[in-house]
Design a protein around this motif. Structure first.
Motif, PDB file in Angstrom:
ATOM      1  N   ASN A 102       0.798  -1.241   0.000  1.00 31.78           N
ATOM      2  CA  ASN A 102       0.000   0.000   0.000  1.00 31.78           C
ATOM      3  C   ASN A 102       0.824   1.282   0.000  1.00 31.78           C
ATOM      4  O   ASN A 102       0.410   2.290   0.556  1.00 31.78           O
ATOM      5  N   LYS A 103       1.991   1.233  -0.583  1.00 31.94           N
ATOM      6  CA  LYS A 103       2.808   2.453  -0.675  1.00 31.94           C
ATOM      7  C   LYS A 103       2.828   2.965  -2.119  1.00 31.94           C
ATOM      8  O   LYS A 103       3.551   3.900  -2.432  1.00 31.94           O
ATOM      9  N   GLY A 104       2.078   2.306  -2.979  1.00 33.01           N
ATOM     10  CA  GLY A 104       2.002   2.746  -4.379  1.00 33.01           C
ATOM     11  C   GLY A 104       3.292   2.547  -5.155  1.00 33.01           C
ATOM     12  O   GLY A 104       3.590   3.300  -6.098  1.00 33.01           O
ATOM     13  N   ILE A 105       4.060   1.522  -4.771  1.00 31.37           N
ATOM     14  CA  ILE A 105       5.359   1.304  -5.423  1.00 31.37           C
ATOM     15  C   ILE A 105       5.176   0.927  -6.900  1.00 31.37           C
ATOM     16  O   ILE A 105       4.340   0.094  -7.244  1.00 31.37           O
ATOM     17  N   THR A 106       5.975   1.590  -7.751  1.00 29.75           N
ATOM     18  CA  THR A 106       5.910   1.294  -9.191  1.00 29.75           C
ATOM     19  C   THR A 106       7.169   0.611  -9.705  1.00 29.75           C
ATOM     20  O   THR A 106       7.180   0.074 -10.810  1.00 29.75           O
ATOM     21  N   LYS A 107       8.270   0.673  -8.923  1.00 32.28           N
ATOM     22  CA  LYS A 107       9.545   0.064  -9.354  1.00 32.28           C
ATOM     23  C   LYS A 107      10.362  -0.353  -8.153  1.00 32.28           C
ATOM     24  O   LYS A 107      10.306   0.311  -7.100  1.00 32.28           O
ATOM     25  N   VAL A 108      11.128  -1.423  -8.350  1.00 38.47           N
ATOM     26  CA  VAL A 108      12.151  -1.778  -7.370  1.00 38.47           C
ATOM     27  C   VAL A 108      13.489  -1.412  -8.001  1.00 38.47           C
ATOM     28  O   VAL A 108      13.725  -1.704  -9.171  1.00 38.47           O
ATOM     29  N   LEU A 109      14.351  -0.745  -7.225  1.00 37.70           N
ATOM     30  CA  LEU A 109      15.691  -0.386  -7.718  1.00 37.70           C
ATOM     31  C   LEU A 109      16.736  -1.007  -6.806  1.00 37.70           C
ATOM     32  O   LEU A 109      16.660  -0.904  -5.576  1.00 37.70           O
ATOM     33  N   THR A 110      17.716  -1.676  -7.426  1.00 36.04           N
ATOM     34  CA  THR A 110      18.802  -2.270  -6.656  1.00 36.04           C
ATOM     35  C   THR A 110      20.117  -2.007  -7.372  1.00 36.04           C
ATOM     36  O   THR A 110      20.197  -1.211  -8.298  1.00 36.04           O
ATOM     37  N   ASN A 140      13.725  12.782 -10.244  1.00 34.33           N
ATOM     38  CA  ASN A 140      12.532  13.422  -9.676  1.00 34.33           C
ATOM     39  C   ASN A 140      11.450  12.414  -9.314  1.00 34.33           C
ATOM     40  O   ASN A 140      10.261  12.726  -9.319  1.00 34.33           O
ATOM     41  N   ALA A 141      11.881  11.181  -9.039  1.00 34.39           N
ATOM     42  CA  ALA A 141      10.945  10.153  -8.573  1.00 34.39           C
ATOM     43  C   ALA A 141      10.944  10.171  -7.048  1.00 34.39           C
ATOM     44  O   ALA A 141      11.714  10.902  -6.420  1.00 34.39           O
ATOM     45  N   LYS A 142      10.047   9.344  -6.455  1.00 34.24           N
ATOM     46  CA  LYS A 142       9.894   9.350  -4.998  1.00 34.24           C
ATOM     47  C   LYS A 142      10.501   8.071  -4.410  1.00 34.24           C
ATOM     48  O   LYS A 142      10.314   6.985  -4.969  1.00 34.24           O
ATOM     49  N   VAL A 143      11.216   8.204  -3.297  1.00 31.65           N
ATOM     50  CA  VAL A 143      11.730   7.025  -2.586  1.00 31.65           C
ATOM     51  C   VAL A 143      10.644   6.575  -1.603  1.00 31.65           C
ATOM     52  O   VAL A 143      10.312   7.289  -0.657  1.00 31.65           O
ATOM     53  N   ALA A 144      10.089   5.368  -1.831  1.00 36.38           N
ATOM     54  CA  ALA A 144       9.049   4.856  -0.920  1.00 36.38           C
ATOM     55  C   ALA A 144       9.694   4.306   0.348  1.00 36.38           C
ATOM     56  O   ALA A 144       9.099   4.327   1.425  1.00 36.38           O
ATOM     57  N   GLY A 145      10.901   3.795   0.217  1.00 39.25           N
ATOM     58  CA  GLY A 145      11.594   3.229   1.365  1.00 39.25           C
ATOM     59  C   GLY A 145      12.768   2.397   0.899  1.00 39.25           C
ATOM     60  O   GLY A 145      13.024   2.268  -0.311  1.00 39.25           O
ATOM     61  N   ILE A 155      13.568   4.956 -14.870  1.00 40.38           N
ATOM     62  CA  ILE A 155      13.101   5.630 -13.649  1.00 40.38           C
ATOM     63  C   ILE A 155      12.726   7.038 -14.066  1.00 40.38           C
ATOM     64  O   ILE A 155      13.560   7.749 -14.642  1.00 40.38           O
ATOM     65  N   ASN A 156      11.480   7.445 -13.804  1.00 41.76           N
ATOM     66  CA  ASN A 156      11.104   8.820 -14.147  1.00 41.76           C
ATOM     67  C   ASN A 156      10.254   9.439 -13.050  1.00 41.76           C
ATOM     68  O   ASN A 156      10.007   8.803 -12.022  1.00 41.76           O
ATOM     69  N   GLU A 157       9.818  10.662 -13.291  1.00 46.89           N
ATOM     70  CA  GLU A 157       9.166  11.445 -12.219  1.00 46.89           C
ATOM     71  C   GLU A 157       7.845  10.841 -11.745  1.00 46.89           C
ATOM     72  O   GLU A 157       7.348  11.215 -10.687  1.00 46.89           O
ATOM     73  N   ASN A 158       7.291   9.893 -12.477  1.00 52.65           N
ATOM     74  CA  ASN A 158       6.042   9.262 -12.036  1.00 52.65           C
ATOM     75  C   ASN A 158       6.282   8.065 -11.124  1.00 52.65           C
ATOM     76  O   ASN A 158       5.328   7.484 -10.609  1.00 52.65           O
ATOM     77  N   ASP A 159       7.547   7.690 -10.936  1.00 48.08           N
ATOM     78  CA  ASP A 159       7.833   6.463 -10.183  1.00 48.08           C
ATOM     79  C   ASP A 159       7.892   6.672  -8.669  1.00 48.08           C
ATOM     80  O   ASP A 159       8.350   7.701  -8.174  1.00 48.08           O
ATOM     81  N   VAL A 160       7.408   5.641  -7.979  1.00 43.90           N
ATOM     82  CA  VAL A 160       7.531   5.527  -6.520  1.00 43.90           C
ATOM     83  C   VAL A 160       8.404   4.290  -6.319  1.00 43.90           C
ATOM     84  O   VAL A 160       8.019   3.176  -6.678  1.00 43.90           O
ATOM     85  N   VAL A 161       9.607   4.503  -5.804  1.00 41.41           N
ATOM     86  CA  VAL A 161      10.641   3.477  -5.888  1.00 41.41           C
ATOM     87  C   VAL A 161      10.967   2.853  -4.535  1.00 41.41           C
ATOM     88  O   VAL A 161      11.192   3.550  -3.547  1.00 41.41           O
ATOM     89  N   LEU A 162      10.983   1.526  -4.533  1.00 43.05           N
ATOM     90  CA  LEU A 162      11.484   0.785  -3.374  1.00 43.05           C
ATOM     91  C   LEU A 162      12.926   0.389  -3.688  1.00 43.05           C
ATOM     92  O   LEU A 162      13.186  -0.320  -4.667  1.00 43.05           O
ATOM     93  N   ILE A 163      13.857   0.867  -2.860  1.00 43.81           N
ATOM     94  CA  ILE A 163      15.273   0.527  -3.026  1.00 43.81           C
ATOM     95  C   ILE A 163      15.554  -0.725  -2.190  1.00 43.81           C
ATOM     96  O   ILE A 163      15.151  -0.787  -1.017  1.00 43.81           O
ATOM     97  N   ILE A 164      16.212  -1.703  -2.793  1.00 45.89           N
ATOM     98  CA  ILE A 164      16.548  -2.933  -2.051  1.00 45.89           C
ATOM     99  C   ILE A 164      18.037  -3.223  -2.212  1.00 45.89           C
ATOM    100  O   ILE A 164      18.610  -3.036  -3.281  1.00 45.89           O
TER     101      ILE A 164
END
Ligand code: G4P
Length: 198
Positions: free
Chosen positions: A48-56, A144-149, A114-123
């Motif tokens: 429920n954090k609206g994540i759109t991508k995982v980045l590692t 300009n994307a958002k870090v979800a966590g 990765i673009n400004e519409n992304d909400v990213v989970l970094i792992i």
């Protein structure tokens, strides 16, 4: 995460007061069943954090990230540490210094992924001094994307990275936090026994 902590206790080899070898399931040979459970646990903690991508970052972050991406139903992007033959244009880059290895790597991600519409989970697999995680955060913010966590498989709580990132306000979920590797023994941080507690 109990399953992970049991695995670390059974198969982890303490190389020094600061380094834990986990080559049998994470850094060289990979345990797919454990990675699948790790993926489910990250997906649960970041639901429920609206994540759109995982980045590692390559290489050992990829396995847990792919399972997390599968559970979350989103693509997984990995930052490259070396220049790619085909990845040459429109790169987001950051410098990552490893205190452990005494070297600096330029990491890069194509701005196509990765673009400004992304909400990213970094792992990442390990959190030590936090330089890799900070480099990944830098790349997300350049896009300009958002870090979800930030999801970490093994955090070494006696090193500074977790503290630095939490002080900057990032949400970090570590599946196992090691408080000490002294006397050849792995000790876990108290209060990180239960699920959902970081
Ligand atoms: P930092 O990013 O948190 O600042 O970590 P640091 O520079 O200290 O670590 C550099 C590399 O060593 C990283 O992997 C990191 O995951 C790993 N690492 C750090 N501490 C430990 C440890 O106690 N045990 C193990 N097994 N690894 C550790 P890397 O070089 O990028 O490797 P890979 O992802 O290509 O496998």
């Amino acid at each position: 995460m109990e399953l992970l902590k049991n695995k670390i206790e059974q198969e982890g080899i303490v190389l020094s007061n600061t380094v834990l070898k986990v080559d049998s399931f994470l850094n060289h040979q990979i345990d797919p069943n454990l990675m699948s459970e790790i993926g489910k646990e990250f997906a649960k903690r970041f639901a429920n954090k609206g994540i759109t991508k995982v980045l590692t970052i390559e290489s050992s972050g990829i396995a847990p990230s792919v399972f997390a991406g599968l559970e979350l139903g989103v693509p997984v992007v990995f930052a490259r540490k070396r220049k790619s033959l085909t990845l040459i244009n429109d790169l987001l880059t950051s410098s990552v210094h490893s205190f452990t290895k005494g070297e600096t790597n330029e990491i890069s991600v194509s701005n196509k992924y990765i673009n400004e519409n992304d909400v990213v989970l970094i792992i990442d697999d390990f959190l030590a001094n936090g330089q890799a995680a900070l480099g990944l955060v830098d790349i997300v913010e350049q896009a300009n994307a958002k870090v979800a966590g930030i999801g970490i498989v093994i955090e070494k709580g006696f090193q500074d990275g977790g503290k630095q990132l939490r002080e900057k306000g990032y949400v970090i979920e570590s599946l196992a936090i090691i408080s000490s590797l002294e006397n050849g023994k792995v000790s876990f941080e108290a209060g990180n026994k239960g699920e959902g507690v970081n």
